[in-house]
Design a protein around this motif. Sequence first.
Motif, PDB file in Angstrom:
ATOM      1  N   VAL A 236       0.824  -1.213   0.000  1.00 45.13           N
ATOM      2  CA  VAL A 236       0.000   0.000   0.000  1.00 45.13           C
ATOM      3  C   VAL A 236       0.860   1.266   0.000  1.00 45.13           C
ATOM      4  CG1 VAL A 236      -1.540   1.392   1.456  1.00 45.13           C
ATOM      5  CG2 VAL A 236      -2.089  -0.985   0.975  1.00 45.13           C
ATOM      6  N   SER A 237       0.521   2.175  -0.913  1.00 44.84           N
ATOM      7  CA  SER A 237       1.191   3.483  -0.979  1.00 44.84           C
ATOM      8  C   SER A 237       0.147   4.580  -0.907  1.00 44.84           C
ATOM      9  CB  SER A 237       1.973   3.631  -2.281  1.00 44.84           C
ATOM     10  OG  SER A 237       3.002   2.668  -2.340  1.00 44.84           O
TER      11      SER A 237
ATOM     12  N   GLU B 165      -3.296   4.857  -2.990  1.00 45.30           N
ATOM     13  CA  GLU B 165      -2.973   5.094  -4.398  1.00 45.30           C
ATOM     14  C   GLU B 165      -2.754   3.781  -5.123  1.00 45.30           C
ATOM     15  OE1 GLU B 165      -0.599   9.000  -3.583  1.00 45.30           O
ATOM     16  OE2 GLU B 165       0.569   7.497  -4.646  1.00 45.30           O
ATOM     17  N   SER B 166      -2.071   2.899  -4.405  1.00 44.55           N
ATOM     18  CA  SER B 166      -1.850   1.557  -4.966  1.00 44.55           C
ATOM     19  C   SER B 166      -1.833   0.562  -3.814  1.00 44.55           C
ATOM     20  CB  SER B 166      -0.525   1.521  -5.720  1.00 44.55           C
ATOM     21  OG  SER B 166       0.531   1.812  -4.833  1.00 44.55           O
ATOM     22  N   GLY B 167      -1.984  -0.687  -4.170  1.00 49.04           N
ATOM     23  CA  GLY B 167      -1.991  -1.732  -3.148  1.00 49.04           C
ATOM     24  C   GLY B 167      -3.408  -2.080  -2.722  1.00 49.04           C
TER      25      GLY B 167
ATOM     26  N   ARG C 291       4.120  14.733  -1.328  1.00 47.52           N
ATOM     27  CA  ARG C 291       4.716  13.981  -0.215  1.00 47.52           C
ATOM     28  C   ARG C 291       4.168  12.558  -0.135  1.00 47.52           C
ATOM     29  NH1 ARG C 291       3.238  14.390   5.489  1.00 47.52           N
ATOM     30  NH2 ARG C 291       4.825  13.246   6.617  1.00 47.52           N
ATOM     31  N   ARG C 292       5.067  11.573  -0.289  1.00 46.21           N
ATOM     32  CA  ARG C 292       4.654  10.172  -0.169  1.00 46.21           C
ATOM     33  C   ARG C 292       4.710   9.780   1.309  1.00 46.21           C
ATOM     34  NH1 ARG C 292       5.103   5.069  -4.011  1.00 46.21           N
ATOM     35  NH2 ARG C 292       3.465   6.317  -4.896  1.00 46.21           N
ATOM     36  N   VAL C 293       3.536   9.505   1.867  1.00 45.67           N
ATOM     37  CA  VAL C 293       3.440   9.207   3.299  1.00 45.67           C
ATOM     38  C   VAL C 293       3.680   7.722   3.569  1.00 45.67           C
ATOM     39  CG1 VAL C 293       1.917   9.312   5.311  1.00 45.67           C
ATOM     40  CG2 VAL C 293       1.860  11.147   3.646  1.00 45.67           C
ATOM     41  N   LEU C 294       3.056   6.892   2.768  1.00 42.58           N
ATOM     42  CA  LEU C 294       3.254   5.444   2.903  1.00 42.58           C
ATOM     43  C   LEU C 294       3.800   4.908   1.586  1.00 42.58           C
ATOM     44  CD1 LEU C 294      -0.093   4.493   4.720  1.00 42.58           C
ATOM     45  CD2 LEU C 294       2.157   4.765   5.771  1.00 42.58           C
TER      46      LEU C 294
ATOM     47  N   MET D 207       1.781  -5.524   5.609  1.00 38.15           N
ATOM     48  CA  MET D 207       1.729  -6.023   6.998  1.00 38.15           C
ATOM     49  C   MET D 207       0.464  -6.851   7.187  1.00 38.15           C
ATOM     50  SD  MET D 207       0.549  -2.585   9.066  1.00 38.15           S
ATOM     51  CE  MET D 207      -0.399  -3.359  10.365  1.00 38.15           C
ATOM     52  N   GLN D 208       0.470  -7.668   8.229  1.00 39.76           N
ATOM     53  CA  GLN D 208      -0.719  -8.457   8.542  1.00 39.76           C
ATOM     54  C   GLN D 208      -0.973  -8.405  10.035  1.00 39.76           C
ATOM     55  OE1 GLN D 208      -0.308 -12.420   6.938  1.00 39.76           O
ATOM     56  NE2 GLN D 208      -1.283 -11.770   5.028  1.00 39.76           N
TER      57      GLN D 208
END
Lengths: 228, 243
Positions: B7-8, B54-56, B14-17, B22-23
């Motif tokens: 996940v992004s 945005e993705s994931g 600014r890219r936060v993630l 993770m699980q």
Amino acid sequence: MRKRFRLRIHEALEQMYFLGVQSLPIVFISLGFVGLMMILELAFHMRLVLKHDALVPAFSAVLMVRELGPVITCLLLTSRIGAGIAAEIGTMKVTEQLDALKMLSIDPFDYLVVPRWVGSVFAAISLTVVAIAVSLWGGALLAIQKLGTSSGEYFNTVFFFVKFPDVIRCLLKAAVFGTLIPFIASYQGFRCGTGSAAVGEAATQAVVRSSLAIIVADFVLTYLFYAI
Amino acid sequence: MISVKQVSKSFGERRVLNQITMQVAPGECVFVLGKSGVGKSVLLKLMVGLNSPESGEIHVAGLKVDAENSQTLAQIRKKCGLVFQFPALLDSVSVFENISFGIRAREISVNPSEIEAKVREKLSLVGLNEKVLGKFPTELSFSTQKRVSIARTLAVEPDYLLFDEPTTGMDPIATTGLNHLIKKLSQELKVTTVVVSHDIKSAFAVGDRMILLDQGQIVFEGSAEKFKTSTASLAKQFQEEMF
């Protein structure tokens, strides 16, 4: 796509009281004076142009029912409730109350917008009726005092010129304006940015855009009702 | 189970993630640690569809979190409870109504006496008594508001509990009480819990596992014991805070 919404009766009744009943004083005072002002202005102009003022009650009543009654009432309503709705929803967004509602499986639209919509339409219609009544009574008092018209003559002329379809169209206009105010104000609240300045901006925009929408919608409706 | 895959998320430039994976296993209590503004709260909101990645992909209880699919989102939210960083109580209604709202909306109970009993039970769980029931949020201290907000979240009996900085603004006694409560819910009721925090002491006291976020990425993932020996620079800074 949204298929249905839920009406929360308790919240709708609260909004009807807050938006409608609590707006009575401002509408009562403002439209009372508008009624007085119209009699003076119309009398002046009719004497100037037509050299008599017998039709002043009729013209003022028609103008009030067809235009000024719903428009001025709803512009007053916008300034009183439009900013409030936008600021309330904007603050709820900033403080994550909207997200909290979603997490509790409560649709913010159902909980916030629908009751305000019902309350605002109720307020717009009922306040318009009150506003027209107040302005006509105010106008009657001044016409009796200043123009020497009798009360019977005044109201006979009014009821001769104001037709039933005019009243229905007047109430339809009020309902449309009463719909525009909460939807535009809620939209401004929902799209509010972060911080107190954004809440203030949302409130300002709600009043500005609702007022503009009412004026434009009034022209469109008048055109549809009377010009086609 | 909560599953976060690649996940992004960015806000503007600014890219936060950045490609977070993770699980969280059923009944597990995971602490997500990191400095302020590192994207911890964003991660929680992504899990319940209050934000979109945005993705994931994110799955909760086998359901894909998709902001466009309102039906699935409603199902996911019915399973989840989120305690916000700030209390987020509805300030136009009383404490009782705040807590009972979710019970009514999710039709957990429709009987007024049952609803009242549930509200009182959840209130006592967070260490508050019935005196606050008729009060409005603005009449309460921040710490009490926060506890009411936790009671409101517990009242909807979620399978997944997400806490965003739960101990911020709370006194040490209330913090300890809340830590016990999180542990109890996780161990006895098998509620899957994700706590976003920078309170390392609470993480050590309650968490089964810790995830450390830095510059949009996971720099540590493991048990408290493993955390103590981690060589990640941010982990070392947190260790210094703790010991």
